[in-house]
Design an enzyme around this catalytic site. Structure first.
Site, PDB file in Angstrom:
ATOM      1  N   CYS A 126       0.842  -1.188   0.000  1.00 56.65           N
ATOM      2  CA  CYS A 126       0.000   0.000   0.000  1.00 56.65           C
ATOM      3  C   CYS A 126       0.879   1.240   0.000  1.00 56.65           C
ATOM      4  O   CYS A 126       1.873   1.302   0.741  1.00 56.65           O
ATOM      5  CB  CYS A 126      -0.910  -0.012   1.231  1.00 56.65           C
ATOM      6  SG  CYS A 126      -1.982   1.431   1.378  1.00 56.65           S
ATOM      7  N   HIS A 168      -9.079  -3.518  -2.500  1.00 55.92           N
ATOM      8  CA  HIS A 168      -8.109  -2.716  -1.746  1.00 55.92           C
ATOM      9  C   HIS A 168      -8.513  -1.242  -1.735  1.00 55.92           C
ATOM     10  O   HIS A 168      -8.537  -0.597  -0.674  1.00 55.92           O
ATOM     11  CB  HIS A 168      -6.723  -2.899  -2.373  1.00 55.92           C
ATOM     12  CG  HIS A 168      -5.627  -2.181  -1.669  1.00 55.92           C
ATOM     13  ND1 HIS A 168      -4.598  -2.828  -1.019  1.00 55.92           N
ATOM     14  CD2 HIS A 168      -5.358  -0.850  -1.523  1.00 55.92           C
ATOM     15  CE1 HIS A 168      -3.769  -1.941  -0.500  1.00 55.92           C
ATOM     16  NE2 HIS A 168      -4.205  -0.733  -0.802  1.00 55.92           N
ATOM     17  N   GLU A 169      -8.837  -0.703  -2.918  1.00 57.82           N
ATOM     18  CA  GLU A 169      -9.161   0.722  -2.998  1.00 57.82           C
ATOM     19  C   GLU A 169     -10.515   1.037  -2.370  1.00 57.82           C
ATOM     20  O   GLU A 169     -10.673   2.074  -1.707  1.00 57.82           O
ATOM     21  CB  GLU A 169      -9.119   1.197  -4.457  1.00 57.82           C
ATOM     22  CG  GLU A 169      -7.768   1.026  -5.132  1.00 57.82           C
ATOM     23  CD  GLU A 169      -6.610   1.627  -4.349  1.00 57.82           C
ATOM     24  OE1 GLU A 169      -6.811   2.649  -3.664  1.00 57.82           O
ATOM     25  OE2 GLU A 169      -5.504   1.057  -4.408  1.00 57.82           O
ATOM     26  N   HIS A 172     -10.147   1.318   1.302  1.00 56.32           N
ATOM     27  CA  HIS A 172      -9.642   2.637   1.718  1.00 56.32           C
ATOM     28  C   HIS A 172     -10.792   3.613   1.956  1.00 56.32           C
ATOM     29  O   HIS A 172     -10.753   4.417   2.897  1.00 56.32           O
ATOM     30  CB  HIS A 172      -8.729   3.221   0.636  1.00 56.32           C
ATOM     31  CG  HIS A 172      -7.284   2.870   0.803  1.00 56.32           C
ATOM     32  ND1 HIS A 172      -6.573   3.153   1.952  1.00 56.32           N
ATOM     33  CD2 HIS A 172      -6.403   2.284  -0.048  1.00 56.32           C
ATOM     34  CE1 HIS A 172      -5.317   2.742   1.805  1.00 56.32           C
ATOM     35  NE2 HIS A 172      -5.187   2.208   0.606  1.00 56.32           N
TER      36      HIS A 172
END
Length: 218
Positions: A126, A168-169, A172
């Site tokens: 990351c 993953h995004e 966030h």
């Protein structure tokens, strides 16, 4: 009136970020903006400012370099992320990880849900946790719902490495870092990754570092 003030504040924040040329500063783990989650995008940035912000995210992602970047990673708590992966990897890595080229795209207000029960466990890193990687088990396929930067709806099934980037995004945007989902015994410095764990799958790392590989398709 409160909503108007909030919109103005976000727009001002983005204008400040864009006042200088070059990549935007990336926020590191420990900054509360990465943990607070984001608010849905509903026009807080006008079309021209949104386009400039998206381009700045793209430049920043390329410069890092990375394959995805979410707005909170540059200190903006809006539900916007960008992704792009040229996937310059050997054929055996491509096959093992399902890593195929992913053209640049913008995700506005994304969400995902698993498709099927398959999971895949691989090292990932990351930009907000520089210098480290760890094994994360993620859904092998997800249904992505979002809009693009022009407000057009997105509803599609994503698989392989692109599915990992989507998860993953989107995490966030929910205040989740990949370490929250990682097998912590796998945590490895970039140097260790380069020297020891370049194999297409993390099987050897699991054996040597003493962790069980979660999921399937590893």
């Amino acid at each position: 009136m409160a909503a108007e003030r909030d919109h103005a504040s976000l727009a001002e924040r983005v204008e400040e970020l864009l006042a200088t040329d070059g990549p935007l500063p990336i926020v590191a783990a420990g900054d509360p903006v990465l943990r607070r989650g984001t608010e849905p995008f509903d026009g807080q940035l006008g079309p021209a400012l949104l386009a400039r912000f998206v381009e700045a995210l793209r430049r920043t992602m390329h410069a890092a370099p990375g394959v995805g970047l979410a707005a909170p990673q540059v200190g903006v708590a809006l539900r916007i992320a960008v992704m792009e992966d040229p996937a310059p990897v050997p054929e055996e890595v491509r096959i093992a990880r399902g890593r195929v080229p992913l053209p640049f795209r913008v995700l506005v207000n994304p969400s995902y849900e698993p498709v099927g029960t398959g999971r895949a466990a691989f090292f990932e890193g990351c930009l907000s946790v520089p210098g480290w990687q760890a094994v994360v088990a993620r859904h092998a396929a997800v249904r992505l719902r979002a809009q693009d930067e022009h407000g057009r709806p997105v509803d599609e099934v994503v698989t392989g490495w692109p599915a990992r980037i989507v998860q993953h995004e989107t995490d966030h945007l929910d205040g989740i870092l990949y370490l929250d989902r990682a097998e912590l015994r796998s945590l490895s410095s970039n140097r260790a990754m380069a020297e020891r764990w370049t194999q297409p799958t993390p099987r050897e790392a699991a054996a040597q570092l003493g962790f069980d590989l979660p999921g399937r398709d590893t």
